[in-house]
Write a protein that holds these residues in place. Structure first.
Motif, short mmCIF file in Angstrom:
data_model
loop_
_atom_site.label_atom_id
_atom_site.label_comp_id
_atom_site.label_asym_id
_atom_site.label_seq_id
_atom_site.Cartn_x
_atom_site.Cartn_y
_atom_site.Cartn_z
N GLY A 1 -32.57 11.33 -16.28
CA GLY A 1 -31.41 12.21 -16.39
C GLY A 1 -31.47 13.08 -17.62
O GLY A 1 -31.25 14.30 -17.55
N HIS A 2 -31.81 12.49 -18.75
CA HIS A 2 -31.93 13.28 -19.99
C HIS A 2 -33.10 14.25 -19.93
O HIS A 2 -32.99 15.39 -20.38
N TYR A 3 -34.21 13.81 -19.37
CA TYR A 3 -35.38 14.68 -19.25
C TYR A 3 -35.08 15.91 -18.38
O TYR A 3 -35.51 17.02 -18.69
N LEU A 4 -34.32 15.71 -17.30
CA LEU A 4 -34.04 16.80 -16.36
C LEU A 4 -32.77 17.59 -16.71
O LEU A 4 -32.44 18.54 -15.99
N THR A 5 -32.09 17.21 -17.78
CA THR A 5 -30.88 17.94 -18.17
C THR A 5 -31.17 19.43 -18.31
O THR A 5 -32.14 19.82 -18.96
N ASP A 6 -30.34 20.22 -17.66
CA ASP A 6 -30.42 21.69 -17.63
C ASP A 6 -31.62 22.21 -16.84
O ASP A 6 -31.85 23.41 -16.79
N LYS B 1 -25.68 21.68 -20.08
CA LYS B 1 -24.90 22.84 -19.64
C LYS B 1 -24.64 22.84 -18.14
O LYS B 1 -24.31 23.88 -17.58
N GLY B 2 -24.81 21.70 -17.47
CA GLY B 2 -24.49 21.70 -16.06
C GLY B 2 -25.35 20.81 -15.18
O GLY B 2 -25.60 21.16 -14.02
N THR B 3 -25.79 19.67 -15.69
CA THR B 3 -26.50 18.70 -14.85
C THR B 3 -25.59 17.50 -14.65
O THR B 3 -25.25 16.80 -15.60
N ALA B 4 -25.17 17.28 -13.40
CA ALA B 4 -24.35 16.12 -13.07
C ALA B 4 -25.24 14.89 -13.11
O ALA B 4 -26.40 14.94 -12.69
N TYR B 5 -24.69 13.78 -13.62
CA TYR B 5 -25.49 12.56 -13.76
C TYR B 5 -24.65 11.33 -13.45
O TYR B 5 -23.50 11.23 -13.84
N GLN B 6 -25.25 10.38 -12.72
CA GLN B 6 -24.68 9.04 -12.53
C GLN B 6 -25.86 8.08 -12.33
O GLN B 6 -26.75 8.35 -11.52
N THR B 7 -25.86 6.96 -13.05
CA THR B 7 -26.98 6.03 -12.98
C THR B 7 -27.15 5.45 -11.59
O THR B 7 -28.26 5.33 -11.10
N ASP B 8 -26.06 5.09 -10.91
CA ASP B 8 -26.17 4.61 -9.53
C ASP B 8 -24.91 4.94 -8.76
O ASP B 8 -23.81 4.65 -9.23
#
Length: 122
Positions: free
Chosen positions: A24-29, A51-58
């Motif tokens: 998630g952090h690597y793909l942010t933005d 600036k706009g990457t939605a994230y949820q672990t599961d």
């Protein structure tokens, strides 16, 4: 985001939460959303990264409420206690639906909201 797609949604099917968090952090933005699957239990960490990457672990699963991910829980418990092989049987009863809704700005491809969903049947 500099690509030709309106949105990029990554479903990361992994066991370890640390792997999902790092991706998630690597793909942010770089992508619109990163939502993990596989553990069947929804996490309480839905958020917008960068600036706009939605994230949820599961995001969770669609399965029976009183089960071990859809399997009758008693043989699973016995397996954990004895380490002996057990026959897995599908359970029955009320079901639950877990998922995640990601709202995307169509002009930018960036996520503007992420909302976990949890519905149950009787």
């Amino acid at each position: 985001m500099g690509h030709k797609f309106a949105a990029i949604f990554v479903d990361f099917h992994a066991e370890a939460t640390s792997e999902k968090v790092c991706l998630g952090h690597y793909l942010t933005d770089r992508v619109t959303a990163v939502v993990g699957t596989h553990t069947h239990i929804p996490t309480a960490d839905a958020r917008i990264l960068g600036k706009g990457t939605a994230y949820q672990t599961d995001a969770g699963a669609v399965c029976l409420q009183n089960s071990a991910i859809g399997i009758d829980k008693e043989p699973i418990i016995k397996h954990f206690l004895t380490q002996m092989p057990m026959v897995h049987e599908i359970s029955d009863g009320p079901t639950e639906f877990h998922g995640t809704i990601v709202t995307v700005d169509p002009d930018t491809g960036r996520a503007t909201d992420i909302t976990p969903v949890h519905l149950t049947s009787d």
